[in-house]
Write a protein that holds these residues in place. Structure first.
Motif, mmCIF file in Angstrom:
data_model
loop_
_atom_site.group_PDB
_atom_site.id
_atom_site.type_symbol
_atom_site.label_atom_id
_atom_site.label_comp_id
_atom_site.label_asym_id
_atom_site.label_seq_id
_atom_site.Cartn_x
_atom_site.Cartn_y
_atom_site.Cartn_z
ATOM 1 N N ALA A 183 118.166 -31.522 -13.188
ATOM 2 C CA ALA A 183 118.148 -32.433 -14.340
ATOM 3 C C ALA A 183 119.028 -33.654 -14.072
ATOM 4 C CB ALA A 183 118.607 -31.710 -15.595
ATOM 5 N N GLU A 184 120.156 -33.457 -13.404
ATOM 6 C CA GLU A 184 121.037 -34.588 -13.085
ATOM 7 C C GLU A 184 120.400 -35.496 -12.034
ATOM 8 O OE1 GLU A 184 125.559 -33.136 -13.774
ATOM 9 O OE2 GLU A 184 124.425 -32.020 -12.240
ATOM 10 N N VAL A 185 119.726 -34.906 -11.061
ATOM 11 C CA VAL A 185 119.009 -35.713 -10.061
ATOM 12 C C VAL A 185 117.941 -36.543 -10.768
ATOM 13 C CG1 VAL A 185 117.507 -35.651 -8.033
ATOM 14 C CG2 VAL A 185 119.446 -34.083 -8.181
ATOM 15 N N ASP A 186 117.187 -35.900 -11.657
ATOM 16 C CA ASP A 186 116.146 -36.617 -12.403
ATOM 17 C C ASP A 186 116.750 -37.744 -13.243
ATOM 18 O OD1 ASP A 186 114.381 -34.824 -11.296
ATOM 19 O OD2 ASP A 186 113.893 -33.812 -13.179
ATOM 20 N N GLN A 187 117.888 -37.480 -13.858
ATOM 21 C CA GLN A 187 118.552 -38.491 -14.682
ATOM 22 C C GLN A 187 118.920 -39.716 -13.846
ATOM 23 O OE1 GLN A 187 122.132 -37.107 -16.597
ATOM 24 N NE2 GLN A 187 122.445 -39.027 -17.696
ATOM 25 N N VAL A 188 119.435 -39.483 -12.659
ATOM 26 C CA VAL A 188 119.818 -40.584 -11.767
ATOM 27 C C VAL A 188 118.579 -41.376 -11.348
ATOM 28 C CG1 VAL A 188 120.698 -41.066 -9.447
ATOM 29 C CG2 VAL A 188 121.949 -39.511 -10.950
ATOM 30 N N ILE A 189 117.510 -40.671 -10.997
ATOM 31 C CA ILE A 189 116.274 -41.344 -10.582
ATOM 32 C C ILE A 189 115.689 -42.146 -11.746
ATOM 33 C CG2 ILE A 189 113.887 -41.007 -9.807
ATOM 34 C CD1 ILE A 189 114.942 -38.498 -8.276
ATOM 35 N N ARG A 190 115.668 -41.546 -12.931
ATOM 36 C CA ARG A 190 115.136 -42.248 -14.117
ATOM 37 C C ARG A 190 115.974 -43.476 -14.444
ATOM 38 N NH1 ARG A 190 115.358 -37.139 -16.516
ATOM 39 N NH2 ARG A 190 116.725 -38.071 -18.071
ATOM 40 N N TRP A 191 117.298 -43.369 -14.318
ATOM 41 C CA TRP A 191 118.175 -44.509 -14.587
ATOM 42 C C TRP A 191 117.846 -45.665 -13.638
ATOM 43 C CZ3 TRP A 191 121.694 -46.901 -11.309
ATOM 44 C CH2 TRP A 191 122.521 -47.852 -11.909
ATOM 45 N N LEU A 192 117.689 -45.345 -12.359
ATOM 46 C CA LEU A 192 117.428 -46.393 -11.365
ATOM 47 C C LEU A 192 116.062 -47.045 -11.563
ATOM 48 C CD1 LEU A 192 118.126 -47.944 -8.762
ATOM 49 C CD2 LEU A 192 117.167 -46.019 -7.477
ATOM 50 N N THR A 193 115.038 -46.233 -11.852
ATOM 51 C CA THR A 193 113.662 -46.731 -11.829
ATOM 52 C C THR A 193 113.053 -47.055 -13.180
ATOM 53 O OG1 THR A 193 112.803 -44.479 -11.932
ATOM 54 C CG2 THR A 193 113.172 -45.427 -9.723
ATOM 55 N N GLY A 194 113.595 -46.489 -14.243
ATOM 56 C CA GLY A 194 113.015 -46.695 -15.561
ATOM 57 C C GLY A 194 111.891 -45.742 -15.898
ATOM 58 N N TYR A 195 111.569 -44.810 -15.003
ATOM 59 C CA TYR A 195 110.544 -43.818 -15.312
ATOM 60 C C TYR A 195 111.006 -42.909 -16.440
ATOM 61 C CZ TYR A 195 107.809 -44.722 -11.050
ATOM 62 O OH TYR A 195 107.027 -45.294 -10.087
ATOM 63 N N THR A 196 110.063 -42.428 -17.227
ATOM 64 C CA THR A 196 110.331 -41.334 -18.156
ATOM 65 C C THR A 196 110.266 -40.049 -17.328
ATOM 66 O OG1 THR A 196 107.986 -41.008 -18.632
ATOM 67 C CG2 THR A 196 109.209 -42.548 -20.073
ATOM 68 N N GLN A 197 110.664 -38.924 -17.921
ATOM 69 C CA GLN A 197 110.564 -37.659 -17.182
ATOM 70 C C GLN A 197 109.106 -37.370 -16.834
ATOM 71 O OE1 GLN A 197 113.160 -35.935 -15.976
ATOM 72 N NE2 GLN A 197 111.749 -34.569 -14.934
ATOM 73 N N ALA A 198 108.206 -37.618 -17.779
ATOM 74 C CA ALA A 198 106.777 -37.400 -17.528
ATOM 75 C C ALA A 198 106.262 -38.327 -16.425
ATOM 76 C CB ALA A 198 105.974 -37.600 -18.807
ATOM 77 N N GLY A 199 106.716 -39.572 -16.444
ATOM 78 C CA GLY A 199 106.304 -40.525 -15.415
ATOM 79 C C GLY A 199 106.803 -40.126 -14.039
ATOM 80 N N LEU A 200 108.032 -39.636 -13.983
ATOM 81 C CA LEU A 200 108.598 -39.164 -12.720
ATOM 82 C C LEU A 200 107.789 -37.976 -12.199
ATOM 83 C CD1 LEU A 200 110.749 -39.085 -10.500
ATOM 84 C CD2 LEU A 200 112.217 -37.800 -12.080
#
Length: 116
Positions: free
Chosen positions: A30-47
């Motif tokens: 979840a923390e990895v996803d949070q970092v990726i979403r912060w950088l890229t602007g993706y939602t969790q579903a988009g990621l």
């Protein structure tokens, strides 16, 4: 412009390595996803969609909704290269992502990683 091999690598093949690296150091997916979403602007579903579609790194960053403006403040060395010295925009974004995951794995507080 030369095309680096990493540009054509599938994000879905590298993502589990990011997660493994973080989990080995006591962090979570979840923390990895949070970092990726912060950088890229993706939602969790988009990621998750990008991972499922086997998008390569070039496509992953090209399709990113919004690269976070504070990502320009990410500095340091990744793979022996200073992030701030990388001229190719795509390579720089990839290395910024690598750096953020490194910081997460090293135990840095999430709000510091996200340049809050």
């Amino acid at each position: 412009m030369s095309s680096h091999r990493i540009f054509a690598m599938k994000f879905s093949s590298v993502y589990p390595l990011y997660v493994q690296k973080a989990e080995r150091k006591g962090r979570t997916q979840a923390e990895v996803d949070q970092v990726i979403r912060w950088l890229t602007g993706y939602t969790q579903a988009g990621l998750q969609r990008q991972i499922a579609q086997d998008t390569d790194f070039a496509g992953f960053f090209d399709q990113a909704p919004a690269i976070h403006p504070a990502s320009e403040r990410v500095t340091g060395v990744v793979c022996g290269v200073r992030v701030e010295a990388i001229e190719d925009p795509l390579m720089r974004r990839i290395r910024i992502l690598d750096k953020l995951v490194d910081e997460l794995a090293k135990g840095k507080a999430i709000d510091r990683i996200l340049r809050a």
